[in-house]
Design an enzyme around this catalytic site. Structure first.
Site, mmCIF file in Angstrom:
data_model
loop_
_atom_site.group_PDB
_atom_site.id
_atom_site.type_symbol
_atom_site.label_atom_id
_atom_site.label_comp_id
_atom_site.label_asym_id
_atom_site.label_seq_id
_atom_site.Cartn_x
_atom_site.Cartn_y
_atom_site.Cartn_z
ATOM 1 N N CYS A 106 0.508 36.082 56.755
ATOM 2 C CA CYS A 106 0.191 34.799 57.433
ATOM 3 C C CYS A 106 0.810 34.728 58.834
ATOM 4 O O CYS A 106 0.571 33.996 59.566
ATOM 5 C CB CYS A 106 0.657 33.541 56.630
ATOM 6 S SG CYS A 106 -0.153 33.554 55.120
ATOM 7 N N HIS A 113 1.344 27.222 61.616
ATOM 8 C CA HIS A 113 0.436 28.112 60.496
ATOM 9 C C HIS A 113 0.034 26.856 59.773
ATOM 10 O O HIS A 113 0.721 25.981 59.285
ATOM 11 C CB HIS A 113 1.252 29.059 59.844
ATOM 12 C CG HIS A 113 0.623 29.566 58.645
ATOM 13 N ND1 HIS A 113 -0.811 29.959 58.521
ATOM 14 C CD2 HIS A 113 1.105 29.679 57.427
ATOM 15 C CE1 HIS A 113 -1.143 30.777 57.411
ATOM 16 N NE2 HIS A 113 0.107 30.316 56.699
ATOM 17 N N ASN A 153 -5.848 27.359 54.262
ATOM 18 C CA ASN A 153 -5.067 28.421 54.916
ATOM 19 C C ASN A 153 -5.878 29.723 55.086
ATOM 20 O O ASN A 153 -6.328 30.174 54.338
ATOM 21 C CB ASN A 153 -3.822 28.595 53.941
ATOM 22 C CG ASN A 153 -2.984 29.526 54.422
ATOM 23 O OD1 ASN A 153 -3.258 30.558 55.493
ATOM 24 N ND2 ASN A 153 -1.721 29.737 53.597
HETATM 25 O O1 UT7 Z 1 0.612 31.048 53.897
HETATM 26 C C1 UT7 Z 1 1.758 31.466 53.345
HETATM 27 C C2 UT7 Z 1 2.749 30.437 53.089
HETATM 28 N N1 UT7 Z 1 2.280 29.621 51.970
HETATM 29 C C3 UT7 Z 1 2.479 28.441 51.991
HETATM 30 O O2 UT7 Z 1 3.389 28.049 52.482
HETATM 31 C C4 UT7 Z 1 2.198 27.742 50.588
HETATM 32 C C5 UT7 Z 1 3.422 26.995 50.211
HETATM 33 N N2 UT7 Z 1 3.242 26.295 48.916
HETATM 34 C C6 UT7 Z 1 2.627 25.144 48.678
HETATM 35 O O3 UT7 Z 1 1.833 24.771 49.598
HETATM 36 C C7 UT7 Z 1 2.591 24.458 47.502
HETATM 37 O O4 UT7 Z 1 3.649 24.837 46.552
HETATM 38 C C8 UT7 Z 1 1.517 24.254 46.614
HETATM 39 C C9 UT7 Z 1 0.378 23.586 47.198
HETATM 40 C C10 UT7 Z 1 0.933 25.738 46.431
HETATM 41 C C11 UT7 Z 1 1.650 23.770 45.223
HETATM 42 O O5 UT7 Z 1 2.379 22.440 45.295
HETATM 43 P P1 UT7 Z 1 3.488 21.863 44.561
HETATM 44 O O6 UT7 Z 1 3.670 20.635 44.834
HETATM 45 O O7 UT7 Z 1 4.720 22.955 44.958
HETATM 46 O O8 UT7 Z 1 3.313 22.166 43.130
HETATM 47 P P2 UT7 Z 1 3.735 23.035 41.859
HETATM 48 O O9 UT7 Z 1 3.449 24.583 42.397
HETATM 49 O O10 UT7 Z 1 5.150 22.822 41.639
HETATM 50 O O11 UT7 Z 1 2.814 22.857 40.701
HETATM 51 C C12 UT7 Z 1 2.728 21.500 40.148
HETATM 52 C C13 UT7 Z 1 1.904 21.299 39.153
HETATM 53 C C14 UT7 Z 1 2.107 22.400 38.153
HETATM 54 O O12 UT7 Z 1 1.364 21.706 36.745
HETATM 55 P P3 UT7 Z 1 3.072 21.567 35.941
HETATM 56 O O13 UT7 Z 1 3.488 22.827 35.610
HETATM 57 O O14 UT7 Z 1 3.900 20.698 36.681
HETATM 58 O O15 UT7 Z 1 2.512 20.858 34.585
HETATM 59 C C15 UT7 Z 1 0.754 23.141 38.342
HETATM 60 O O16 UT7 Z 1 0.347 23.992 37.314
HETATM 61 O O17 UT7 Z 1 0.446 21.538 39.625
HETATM 62 C C16 UT7 Z 1 -0.462 22.379 38.871
HETATM 63 N N3 UT7 Z 1 -1.225 22.658 39.657
HETATM 64 C C17 UT7 Z 1 -2.413 22.237 39.757
HETATM 65 N N4 UT7 Z 1 -3.040 21.025 39.287
HETATM 66 C C18 UT7 Z 1 -4.264 20.868 39.797
HETATM 67 C C19 UT7 Z 1 -1.307 24.114 40.504
HETATM 68 N N5 UT7 Z 1 -2.658 24.211 41.053
HETATM 69 C C20 UT7 Z 1 -3.168 23.247 40.697
HETATM 70 C C21 UT7 Z 1 -4.491 22.811 41.067
HETATM 71 N N6 UT7 Z 1 -5.209 21.682 40.618
HETATM 72 N N7 UT7 Z 1 -5.305 23.571 42.064
#
Ligand code: UT7
Length: 324
Positions: free
Chosen positions: A115, A251, A281
């Protein structure tokens, strides 16, 4: 002090026709429009058609950048494609783009910093131009991440999209360029974090293409702190302040990251160009695509001071300050 400046002559972007909405994704994996919108700000993303390769996207974006620059393909003597989704393991996608544009002179190669690739590619082109080795570069970010996503993994497949963006960067004598040009670049990487965001395949390991894997919440934390530090370094190196920046073209990984970085830096959010909602993204393509959008709609004008930044797999990260 370099005697040359690397000046942006034109910008172009291309998004494939097919659009995938959050509701479409909700029919494929256990997710909702509400979750994706609240956690990322993404509403839709574009997906390359069958048979449409990264080089095809790159070639269209390049033609648009050449047109905006008023420059002929033949005037280009350096092509750098930032991509993590090349057409083939080799040759470099840049040489395929070179051929598609009908260019037979100069040099073409790829840069792989995921990225952050576009920021790395700008830095590379700027150095070549500053040394007087090349005259006019096409710097391209192009990706077809849809091809390396695990479409059954809801934590990653909702985040990414396909697209390409390109800029024509030209060597000019500083006397001619005036204040225009690349003012500073700050690049970093730290391989200790390689397991936070990677593809689980490759020619010398599995002999497969593999799928993207990410520990999203950890990448998120690194993103906010590392981008903020990098931006401060680039601004300081250029001898200006955050308040001097007219447009922040980050980004486009997640709206929450954009907002958190803006808050940490004390940056007015009205100056932040965001295409997260429409593009998702697009990895190395996200910065030039966002820049193209902001130039096309008249927000970014000649003379504006633009700050670009990115973070991605590696981890790699960086930023650059450019007077357009
Ligand atoms: O381009 C390279 C750089 N990349 C980035 O900068 C990405 C950085 N990360 C992010 O943007 C965020 O971490 C995400 C959008 C990927 C995830 O958001 P988050 O607030 O960090 O959520 P999390 O990973 O802590 O997950 C929270 C919950 C989990 O459930 P539990 O374990 O709390 O029950 C996941 O299983 O959300 C769940 N989850 C979803 N639920 C519905 C993960 N993906 C989904 C989904 N729909 N698509």
């Amino acid at each position: 002090m370099n005697e040359y400046a690397s000046v942006v002559r034109g910008v172009g972007g291309y998004l494939p026709e097919k659009v995938l909405t959050n509701d479409d994704l909700a029919r494929m994996v256990d997710t909702t429009d509400e979750w994706i919108t609240a956690r990322t700000g993404i509403k839709k993303r574009h997906i390359a058609a069958d048979g449409e390769a990264t080089s095809d996207l790159a070639a269209i974006a390049s033609k648009r950048a050449l047109k905006a620059a008023g420059v002929k393909a033949d005037d280009i003597d350096l092509i750098i494609v930032a991509t993590a989704t090349p057409d083939h393991t080799f040759p470099a996608t840049a040489t395929i783009v070179q051929n598609k544009l009908g260019i037979t002179r100069g040099a073409a190669f790829d840069v792989q910093a995921v990225c952050s690739g576009f920021v790395y590619a700008i830095a590379t082109a700027d150095n070549f131009l500053a040394r007087g080795q090349f005259e006019r570069a096409l710097v391209i970010g192009a990706e077809t991440f849809s091809r390396i996503l695990d479409w059954s993994d809801r934590s990653t497949c909702v985040l990414f999209g396909d697209g390409a963006g390109a800029i024509v960067l030209e060597r000019q004598d500083k006397k001619v360029a005036g204040e225009r040009g690349v003012k500073s670049v700050h690049l970093r990487s730290d391989g200790r974090y390689k397991d936070l965001l990677y593809v689980d395949g490759g020619p010398s390991t599995t002999q497969t293409v593999g799928h993207l894997r990410m520990v999203g919440n950890q990448v998120f934390k690194h993103a906010v702190s590392k981008i903020s530090e990098s931006v401060k370094a680039a601004v300081e190196q250029a001898g200006c302040t955050i308040d001097d920046v007219d447009w922040f073209v980050p980004h486009q990984a997640n709206q929450r990251i954009l907002s958190a970085v803006a808050e940490k830096l004390g940056l007015d959010e009205a100056k932040v160009v965001s295409t997260v909602a429409e593009h998702g993204n697009t990895s190395a393509a996200s910065v030039p695509l966002a820049l193209a959008a902001a130039v096309d709609d008249g927000r970014v004008k000649p003379g504006d001071l633009v700050l670009i930044e990115a973070i991605g797999g590696g981890l790699t990260w960086g930023s650059a300050l450019i007077r357009i």
